[in-house]
Scaffold this active site. Structure first.
Site, PDB file in Angstrom:
ATOM      1  N   ARG A 172       0.862  -1.178   0.000  1.00  0.00           N
ATOM      2  CA  ARG A 172       0.000   0.000   0.000  1.00  0.00           C
ATOM      3  C   ARG A 172       0.902   1.233   0.000  1.00  0.00           C
ATOM      4  NH1 ARG A 172      -3.511  -2.751  -1.506  1.00  0.00           N
ATOM      5  NH2 ARG A 172      -5.564  -3.137  -0.574  1.00  0.00           N
ATOM      6  N   GLU A 230      -2.933   8.240  -3.920  1.00  0.00           N
ATOM      7  CA  GLU A 230      -3.368   7.360  -5.001  1.00  0.00           C
ATOM      8  C   GLU A 230      -4.772   7.787  -5.388  1.00  0.00           C
ATOM      9  OE1 GLU A 230      -3.927   2.689  -5.094  1.00  0.00           O
ATOM     10  OE2 GLU A 230      -1.865   3.239  -4.519  1.00  0.00           O
ATOM     11  N   HIS A 280      -1.533   0.740  -9.518  1.00  0.00           N
ATOM     12  CA  HIS A 280      -2.123  -0.292  -8.646  1.00  0.00           C
ATOM     13  C   HIS A 280      -2.684  -1.450  -9.490  1.00  0.00           C
ATOM     14  CE1 HIS A 280      -3.962  -0.773  -4.362  1.00  0.00           C
ATOM     15  NE2 HIS A 280      -3.697  -1.957  -4.904  1.00  0.00           N
TER      16      HIS A 280
HETATM   17  C1  DGY Z   1      -5.787  -5.941  -2.972  1.00  0.00           C
HETATM   18  O1  DGY Z   1      -6.591  -6.812  -3.333  1.00  0.00           O
HETATM   19  O2  DGY Z   1      -5.759  -5.507  -1.835  1.00  0.00           O
HETATM   20  C2  DGY Z   1      -4.828  -5.458  -3.988  1.00  0.00           C
HETATM   21  O3  DGY Z   1      -4.207  -4.293  -3.618  1.00  0.00           O
HETATM   22  C3  DGY Z   1      -5.512  -5.323  -5.331  1.00  0.00           C
HETATM   23  O4  DGY Z   1      -4.524  -5.563  -6.290  1.00  0.00           O
END
Ligand code: DGY
Length: 337
Positions: free
Chosen positions: A253, A282, A301
């Protein structure tokens, strides 16, 4: 926002047609059809993420919510739907959901682990190779018509094979990245809250203190969950302790890394390069300083973004939703503590 009554039943994991389900994003594949059969569905059909106002409006009397990682699910939102039975997120990450608030209201929470593990590990490795081997600069070089000759010094990168890989967060995805590292002849070190004896035995992975991991690794991949404890786990001090030849990849993240500190580290050359699937903020604005750095590769992402994996995630999210509406155990429940 579109609200419609339940579609006719046809034997797919059915709840009551009197149930109300809120869907914050269109689902791929035929997963949306399955949601239609679970109850009356209010779904966001506008451009971009569902605005908070629309979500607040839709939540009145909702029995189930299928959300994504861009929706903030907090106590205030839950209070709008006292009969809410389940929050099912189309993600493995849970940092956008107040799990304690869900537990306090007996709302079940489901997520989508496992089905995205290998795809996300592939993305991490793609970013590692792209950053360490300067692929973005190479692509620009050709596209800009600067390729005139073969030059022994042209765009020299750093080896990935046979180096030391440091993984911050040795969960399912971290372990899958470690497997890829071993296949590249890398030795693997990791930092994790808990020891991973299986990874140690099967991959020769060595558990290290975070400082030691950062100091000794040639490439560092951040793959842990975002919690209060891991926010900015890669800060200025952490970046400073890395080798100047090192690459940093963030597949977890954005807020795991202090963005301002990363801009400084990349700009000054105190680390070699970065590959980011996730950023803070983001989405990253096009004029963000990170994007002006030639040694930084940023993708939007895309960690789990393949046709196959997004379909599997969507169906698992619907499975969780359906089970929650029926009051049954979810196939993949989050640990709500
Ligand atoms: C999630 O599923 O948390 C991922 O970040 C998506 O790719």
């Amino acid at each position: 926002m579109t609200c419609k009554e339940a579609a006719p039943r046809s034997g797919l994991g059915l709840a009551s047609s009197h149930m109300k389900v809120v869907l914050t994003h269109a689902l791929p594949d035929d997963a949306a059809l399955r949601v239609d059969r679970l109850g009356d569905v209010c779904s966001w059909t506008g451009a971009g993420p569902m605005p908070r106002g629309a979500l607040v409006e839709a939540m009145a009397d909702a029995d189930g919510l299928l959300c994504t990682l861009v929706d903030t699910i907090d106590g205030d939102l839950l209070d709008l739907a006292p009969g809410l039975k389940v929050v099912s997120t189309f993600s493995v990450g849970l940092d956008h959901i107040d799990l304690a608030a869900c537990a306090a209201r007996s709302v079940a929470v489901g997520h989508t682990p496992d089905v995205l593990t290998e795809t996300t590990a592939d993305t991490a490795f793609a970013l590692l190779l792209a950053a360490a081997r300067r692929l973005r600069e190479g692509i620009d070089y050709v596209r800009d018509g600067r390729w005139q000759e073969w030059d022994p010094d042209l765009l020299l990168g750093r080896d990935v094979h046979s180096t030391r890989l440091g993984i911050v967060g040795m969960g399912r995805i971290g372990t899958a990245i470690a497997r890829r590292g071993v296949a590249f002849g890398m030795t693997v070190g990791y930092w994790s809250r808990t020891a991973k004896p299986e990874a140690e035995a099967s991959l020769g992975a060595q558990r290290l203190a975070l400082d030691e991991l950062l100091e000794t690794s040639d490439h560092v991949v951040v793959a842990c969950a975002l919690t209060d404890d891991t926010r900015h786990i890669i800060d200025a001090r952490a970046l400073d302790s890395m080798k100047s030849s090192a690459t940093l990849v963030n597949i977890g993240r954005g807020p795991l890394v202090d963005t301002d500190a990363l801009v400084r580290a990349l700009g000054s050359g105190s680390i070699f390069a970065a590959g980011l699937d996730v950023t803070e903020p983001e989405p990253l604005p096009a004029d963000h300083p990170l994007l002006s750095l030639s040694n930084c590769t940023v993708i939007p992402h895309l960690g789990s973004s393949t046709v196959e994996t997004r379909s599997a995630m969507a169906h698992l999210a619907v499975d969780n939703l359906a089970a929650g509406l029926l009051g049954e155990p979810l196939p993949r429940p989050a640990d709500v503590g």
